[in-house]
Design an enzyme around this catalytic site. Structure first.
Site, short mmCIF file in Angstrom:
data_model
loop_
_atom_site.label_atom_id
_atom_site.label_comp_id
_atom_site.label_asym_id
_atom_site.label_seq_id
_atom_site.Cartn_x
_atom_site.Cartn_y
_atom_site.Cartn_z
N GLY A 1 -1.73 -4.29 1.34
CA GLY A 1 -1.81 -5.46 2.20
C GLY A 1 -0.92 -6.62 1.80
N ASP B 1 -2.15 6.84 10.42
CA ASP B 1 -1.28 5.92 11.15
C ASP B 1 0.17 6.28 10.85
OD1 ASP B 1 -0.57 4.79 8.63
OD2 ASP B 1 -2.30 3.44 8.74
N SER C 1 0.81 -1.23 0.00
CA SER C 1 0.00 0.00 0.00
C SER C 1 0.84 1.27 0.00
CB SER C 1 -0.94 0.01 1.20
OG SER C 1 -0.21 -0.14 2.41
N ASN D 1 4.74 -5.55 5.23
CA ASN D 1 3.84 -6.61 5.69
C ASN D 1 4.52 -7.95 5.87
OD1 ASN D 1 1.54 -4.84 5.59
ND2 ASN D 1 1.57 -5.07 3.35
N HIS E 1 1.13 4.87 6.43
CA HIS E 1 0.56 5.28 5.16
C HIS E 1 0.55 6.80 5.00
CE1 HIS E 1 -1.19 1.27 6.07
NE2 HIS E 1 -0.87 1.07 4.80
#
Length: 501
Positions: free
Chosen positions: A311, A462, A277, A343, A465
């Site tokens: 993701g 957050d 992402s 991730n 991102h």
């Protein structure tokens, strides 16, 4: 007649045509507006001497572009560039001459020393050249043009003079001409020596005015450069030279022009982006740097295709078949930018089943998924090497990019991934011969310069991102890093404004 691409022709002509064919040759001499750089469109900039060949019947005539950026009518001679052309000239050849953009520079300095005396007279100035350390007699712009013309004539060649293309400067909706300086002097010399003259400056300025400033800037010229043309601008200039040749009464060069030329722009190379992402386009407030990257590239030369998916990890991008869909799209000379890591630290044997084993080794772990299926999980480095290997097998060029840093700080410093995914990404690139960009370090260093409070505005929800502004900054830094890798062919497609920073 079958025409090959603009770029391929430029490359072939760089090695020079073969006189054994017996065909006449058109030689072009001039500055960067005739041939920019190596004539390969680096930074998106082209000179008109590169597309000019596509207007001619090359089964009957050859075209060689010998121009060199930064030269003036004086330094094209003093640098030894004219002599090889002169030696190759044969009866029936043609010489296209355009100088002037650099002739207004200083006559004597320790930087370029390329200026000429204004006008067309016989004035001369003897100098001790601060740049070369040699004694030199400097003449007028017109004097140098006459030398090219008369020496070419002595070899039986046919000179054609043109005024310098206009700069992308505007005043009250009009483009200023140089008809009281170099354009005028070039015409005076051409008339005096009885050779063909093409009013390229006026022709192109008129064409620009018909389009309007808004259509010219960003299309024929880039906003950051008012002198050097894009591919489209170079083609326009070349087409106006052709128009001038067709209008001529006594220049037989027009007999070699194609009635219906097909102008091929350089074939675009693909730049595929894979990642998570932080690379993907995103929506709303969350934006990956891949969405912003085209702003920093010449998209007339490359097509940036963002296939990153939020993701995903290095493991799941392969497991879910996303990579398998992309590989057939790759061609020789394309590029793949690979960034994973955010991730990969997730669960290995629990939902979301996206974690990879740490490191770059060959360790494996068998996992039973919720549906009872078995999956063999590899290290982060194994997956990265898989992508690189597949890219290289297609003749494409992999570029490994370390993951952007999170908005996490400790004692005034941004936390790096230099002991984990950043380190492993670098190791994989070194092992496989892929290019590597430490975006993690480069962005972290910029964040620290800006300060934590300013950086916090890039992260609306957050610490991972970014919003559009953060993605724009990351894309710019990545572009700067690519432009600094001299061995990487993609650097030539980075926007000229980034290369000049």
């Amino acid at each position: 007649m079958k025409l090959i691409s603009f770029f391929l022709l430029s490359c072939l002509l760089a090695f020079g045509p073969q006189k054994a064919t017996g065909k006449p040759t058109v030689y072009t001499i001039g500055d960067s507006t005739v041939k920019n750089g190596q004539g390969d469109g680096s930074g998106g900039l082209w000179g008109w001497g590169d597309p000019l060949v596509q207007f001619f019947d090359t089964s009957r005539i050859q075209v060689e572009n010998h121009a060199l950026g930064g030269t003036s009518s004086r330094t094209f001679r003093t640098k030894g560039l004219w002599q090889p052309v002169l030696e190759r000239l044969q009866p029936g050849d043609y010489l296209l001459i355009q100088f002037g953009h650099n002739d207004a520079g200083a006559i004597n300095d320790d930087f370029r020393a390329r200026g000429t005396i204004k006008g067309v007279g016989d004035e001369a100035e003897e100098i001790d050249n601060l740049l070369t350390g040699e004694r030199e007699v400097v003449h007028s712009y017109g004097w140098y043009l006459r030398q090219y013309i008369n020496e070419a004539k002595a070899k039986g060649a046919i000179p054609v003079v043109m005024s310098p293309i206009p700069r992308n400067n505007w005043k009250d909706g009009r483009v200023p001409r140089n008809d009281e300086s170099y354009g005028l002097w070039a015409e005076e010399v051409a008339i005096g020596e009885r050779v063909e003259f093409i009013k390229l400056n006026d022709k192109m300025a008129s064409a620009m005015e018909k389009l309007g400033e808004a259509q010219v800037t960003g299309n024929l010229f880039f906003p950051h450069d008012h002198t050097h043309t894009s591919a489209k601008g170079a083609v326009l200039a070349a087409s106006l030279i052709v128009e001038g040749l067709r209008e001529s009464e006594n220049c037989p060069l027009k007999d070699y022009l194609l009635e219906h030329p097909i102008i091929n722009f350089p074939a675009k190379k693909k730049v595929l982006l894979i990642g998570d992402s932080t690379v993907a386009g995103g929506n709303g407030e969350i934006v990956g740097w891949g969405r912003e990257l085209p702003d920093f590239f010449d998209t007339s030369r490359v097509e940036i295709i963002n296939k990153a998916r939020g993701g995903r990890s290095s493991r799941t991008f392969l497991y879910e078949g996303l990579w398998k869909e992309l590989v057939p799209q790759l061609g020789k000379g394309d590029f793949v930018l690979i960034q994973f890591g955010h991730n990969d630290g997730g669960n290995i044997d629990k939902a979301k089943y996206r974690g990879s084993l740490p490191g770059t080794g060959d360790e494996m772990q068998e996992v039973t998924r919720e549906d009872g299926s078995k999956e063999t999980v590899h290290t982060y480095g194994w997956y990265m090497k898989k992508y690189i290997s597949d890219v290289q097998a297609k003749g494409a060029i992999p570029i490994v990019v370390s993951m952007i840093p999170r908005n996490r700080w400790k004692e005034g410093k941004v936390e790096r991934a230099s002991d984990s995914y950043g380190k492993w990404a670098n190791e994989v690139a070194e092992e496989t011969g892929a290019f590597f960009i430490d975006l993690n370090e480069a962005v972290a260093a910029e964040y620290e310069t800006m300060g934590a409070e300013a950086v916090s505005t890039f992260f609306p929800g957050d610490h991972t991102h970014t919003n559009g502004a953060g993605a724009q900054l990351n894309a710019m830094i990545l572009s700067q890093q690519i432009a600094r890798i001299k061995e990487c062919p993609l650097r030539g497609a980075v926007s000229h404004r980034i290369q000049s920073q």
